[in-house]
Design a protein around this motif. Structure first.
Motif, mmCIF file in Angstrom:
data_model
loop_
_atom_site.group_PDB
_atom_site.id
_atom_site.type_symbol
_atom_site.label_atom_id
_atom_site.label_comp_id
_atom_site.label_asym_id
_atom_site.label_seq_id
_atom_site.Cartn_x
_atom_site.Cartn_y
_atom_site.Cartn_z
ATOM 1 N N VAL A 112 0.829 -1.210 0.000
ATOM 2 C CA VAL A 112 0.000 0.000 0.000
ATOM 3 C C VAL A 112 0.860 1.256 0.000
ATOM 4 O O VAL A 112 0.647 2.183 -0.773
ATOM 5 N N SER A 113 1.867 1.294 0.868
ATOM 6 C CA SER A 113 2.720 2.477 0.967
ATOM 7 C C SER A 113 4.032 2.094 1.630
ATOM 8 O O SER A 113 4.113 1.083 2.329
ATOM 9 N N CYS A 114 5.055 2.910 1.412
ATOM 10 C CA CYS A 114 6.398 2.576 1.883
ATOM 11 C C CYS A 114 7.053 3.772 2.569
ATOM 12 O O CYS A 114 6.872 4.922 2.151
ATOM 13 N N GLY A 115 7.832 3.483 3.604
ATOM 14 C CA GLY A 115 8.628 4.512 4.252
ATOM 15 C C GLY A 115 9.785 4.952 3.368
ATOM 16 O O GLY A 115 10.109 4.317 2.365
ATOM 17 N N SER A 116 10.445 6.031 3.772
ATOM 18 C CA SER A 116 11.466 6.659 2.934
ATOM 19 C C SER A 116 12.709 5.808 2.744
ATOM 20 O O SER A 116 13.462 6.008 1.790
ATOM 21 N N LYS A 117 12.971 4.852 3.617
ATOM 22 C CA LYS A 117 14.182 4.032 3.522
ATOM 23 C C LYS A 117 13.930 2.651 2.915
ATOM 24 O O LYS A 117 14.825 1.809 2.892
ATOM 25 N N VAL A 118 12.729 2.432 2.437
ATOM 26 C CA VAL A 118 12.411 1.153 1.796
ATOM 27 C C VAL A 118 13.024 1.121 0.402
ATOM 28 O O VAL A 118 13.057 2.133 -0.307
ATOM 29 N N ASN A 119 13.531 -0.027 0.005
ATOM 30 C CA ASN A 119 14.113 -0.202 -1.323
ATOM 31 C C ASN A 119 13.160 0.334 -2.390
ATOM 32 O O ASN A 119 11.990 -0.057 -2.428
ATOM 33 N N PRO A 120 13.631 1.228 -3.264
ATOM 34 C CA PRO A 120 12.745 1.822 -4.288
ATOM 35 C C PRO A 120 12.112 0.806 -5.218
ATOM 36 O O PRO A 120 11.115 1.111 -5.884
ATOM 37 N N SER A 121 12.665 -0.408 -5.304
ATOM 38 C CA SER A 121 12.074 -1.425 -6.172
ATOM 39 C C SER A 121 10.754 -1.953 -5.618
ATOM 40 O O SER A 121 9.988 -2.609 -6.330
ATOM 41 N N ILE A 122 10.494 -1.692 -4.324
ATOM 42 C CA ILE A 122 9.228 -2.097 -3.705
ATOM 43 C C ILE A 122 8.248 -0.947 -3.850
ATOM 44 O O ILE A 122 8.456 0.146 -3.314
ATOM 45 N N ARG A 123 7.174 -1.192 -4.583
ATOM 46 C CA ARG A 123 6.257 -0.113 -4.933
ATOM 47 C C ARG A 123 4.810 -0.484 -4.609
ATOM 48 O O ARG A 123 4.457 -1.675 -4.619
ATOM 49 N N PRO A 124 3.980 0.514 -4.333
ATOM 50 C CA PRO A 124 2.550 0.256 -4.119
ATOM 51 C C PRO A 124 1.940 -0.487 -5.302
ATOM 52 O O PRO A 124 2.267 -0.231 -6.461
ATOM 53 N N GLY A 125 1.055 -1.425 -4.982
ATOM 54 C CA GLY A 125 0.394 -2.212 -6.013
ATOM 55 C C GLY A 125 1.019 -3.577 -6.223
ATOM 56 O O GLY A 125 0.373 -4.466 -6.796
ATOM 57 N N GLN A 126 2.275 -3.768 -5.784
ATOM 58 C CA GLN A 126 2.909 -5.071 -5.938
ATOM 59 C C GLN A 126 2.311 -6.093 -4.974
ATOM 60 O O GLN A 126 1.857 -5.739 -3.890
ATOM 61 N N TRP A 127 2.350 -7.353 -5.378
ATOM 62 C CA TRP A 127 1.937 -8.447 -4.512
ATOM 63 C C TRP A 127 3.150 -9.040 -3.797
ATOM 64 O O TRP A 127 4.275 -8.993 -4.304
ATOM 65 N N ALA A 128 2.893 -9.616 -2.631
ATOM 66 C CA ALA A 128 3.946 -10.305 -1.882
ATOM 67 C C ALA A 128 3.303 -11.361 -0.997
ATOM 68 O O ALA A 128 2.117 -11.272 -0.653
ATOM 69 N N ILE A 129 4.095 -12.362 -0.640
ATOM 70 C CA ILE A 129 3.661 -13.359 0.343
ATOM 71 C C ILE A 129 4.598 -13.304 1.537
ATOM 72 O O ILE A 129 5.667 -12.689 1.477
ATOM 73 N N MET A 130 4.227 -13.953 2.623
ATOM 74 C CA MET A 130 5.048 -13.913 3.820
ATOM 75 C C MET A 130 6.289 -14.796 3.633
ATOM 76 O O MET A 130 6.213 -15.890 3.085
ATOM 77 N N SER A 131 7.431 -14.312 4.104
ATOM 78 C CA SER A 131 8.676 -15.064 3.953
ATOM 79 C C SER A 131 8.810 -16.174 4.984
ATOM 80 O O SER A 131 9.602 -17.103 4.797
ATOM 81 N N GLY A 132 8.070 -16.086 6.087
ATOM 82 C CA GLY A 132 8.164 -17.092 7.138
ATOM 83 C C GLY A 132 6.940 -17.077 8.023
ATOM 84 O O GLY A 132 5.996 -16.293 7.807
#
Length: 383
Positions: A112-132
């Motif tokens: 939905v949204s990212c803080g200022s130090k999040v990798n720029p490749s991670i963008r709103p609208g992308q899907w993800a699953i839990m890593s663990g």
């Protein structure tokens, strides 16, 4: 695991937060999250409550996510009961009166949204699953960090259900077929509970890798229809527990070719029989205990056939193999896109702003029955 800095910190850093949040679609930058919580271990209907809390805008390396779909797995039920080795951290950060945690270990989210130090490749609208495990997926919104997520770069050709259910059942089957016994195309493996989520996944992955499968199921009404269903997705042979005990039946199936791998999800007499079916240097891998009964391995199988017994737990494997897990997830998702891997049977419970506790409890109660045959999935609806 809920990541929420103290409210006072946001008062002092309000301007910084507004700059840090690259995108956020909810009113005033806060999301209203509804979640199931528990403060004590016990039977789900006695310990689960429906709770609401506010998710603030992200800052620094925080990522705000919206849940799209969250499966209900047997391990989730066991965790609520307090009998699962992985236990969540109980916290006051959810705004509950007592320390509590959100259940659920598997789920699909949208950034939905990212803080200022999040990798720029991670963008709103992308899907993800839990890593663990232990993130707490039975909720509508949450905050995460990059380490909590495995991004799905391309969601084209995937349904939310398919993406949400990739990291437990298919992944367990993938690893057991790949990591034990050194199977090669043309080799046999045998499994009980073949109509389970892992069983169906093993049939399909085995077919893709050129393996032959002997699939054992419990006798039941309509068994011929179930047998045909499992053959349709790639099962070489589908037999009942009684048929699996008949040495002549097994000899007819294999033609004398040794069975090198057995996958056990049942325990008890069923698991003991798997050990008898295995050939020399065979591997018996236990990943579940649906009967809740111990099993014995015949001494003759250990002495004269050199049978190897293993346990497998996808949660423990995932912690030690993060990079390998990401590649495995990509492999499975590619099979789904190509139409080579079918969904397991499932039942959807829609979760909206108005959904009550009683409705959410229905699929959880069904999940307590190990032989329900269909995976329960929470499907979140837009507000």
């Amino acid at each position: 695991m809920q990541i929420s800095p103290p409210v006072l910190r946001y008062v002092g850093l309000a301007k910084h937060v507004l700059r840090a949040s690259r995108h956020y679609s909810t009113r005033f930058g806060y999301a209203h999250s509804r979640c199931l919580v528990f403060s004590n271990f016990g039977q789900p209907e006695k310990v689960l409550k429906l709770h609401s809390y506010s998710v603030p805008p992200p800052y620094d390396d925080i990522i705000n996510v919206k849940f799209i779909a969250s499966p209900i797995n047997p391990a989730d039920i066991n965790q609520l009961e307090g009998v699962y080795p992985e236990k969540p951290e109980f916290t006051l950060e959810l705004g509950t009166g007592d320390k509590s945690a959100v259940p659920g270990n598997e789920g699909l989210v949208e950034i939905v949204s990212c803080g200022s130090k999040v990798n720029p490749s991670i963008r709103p609208g992308q899907w993800a699953i839990m890593s663990g495990p232990n993130f707490g997926t039975w909720r509508t919104y949450a905050q995460a960090r990059e380490a909590n997520l495995i991004l799905i770069p391309d969601k084209e050709g995937l349904s939310p259900i398919q993406a949400a259910t990739v990291s437990v059942n298919p992944s367990t089957a993938y690893r057991m077929l790949k990591d034990f016994a050194g199977l090669e195309p043309g080799d046999y493996f045998v499994q009980n509970a073949a109509n389970s989520g892992v069983g169906r996944s093993a049939i399909q992955i085995g077919r893709l890798w050129g393996l032959k499968s002997i699939n054992i199921i419990r006798d039941r009404p309509g068994i011929e229809k179930l047998k045909e269903e499992l053959r349709t997705i790639g099962g070489t042979e589908v037999i009942t527990e009684a048929e699996a005990k008949d040495r002549r039946t097994m000899a007819r199936i294999t033609g004398g070719q040794p069975v090198r791998l057995a996958l056990n999800c049942v325990g008890g007499e069923s698991a003991t029989n798997l050990a008898r079916i295995l050939g020399y240097n065979g591997h018996l891998v236990t990943y579940g205990a649906m009967s809740k009964l111990p099993f014995s391995v015949p001494a003759s199988a250990l002495i004269f056939k050199n049978i190897h017994c293993h346990g497998f737990w996808i949660s423990a494997w995932s912690k030690e193999n993060e990079a390998t897990k990401s590649q495995m997830i990509r492999d499975i998702l590619d099979w789904i896109r190509d139409g080579k891997f079918q969904d397991v049977p499932y039942e959807v419970t829609k979760w909206s702003e108005d959904t009550g506790l009683e409705t959410l409890m229905e699929p959880i109660k069904r999940g307590i029955s190990e032989y329900s045959g269909r995976k329960g999935i929470f499907l979140m609806e837009d507000d």
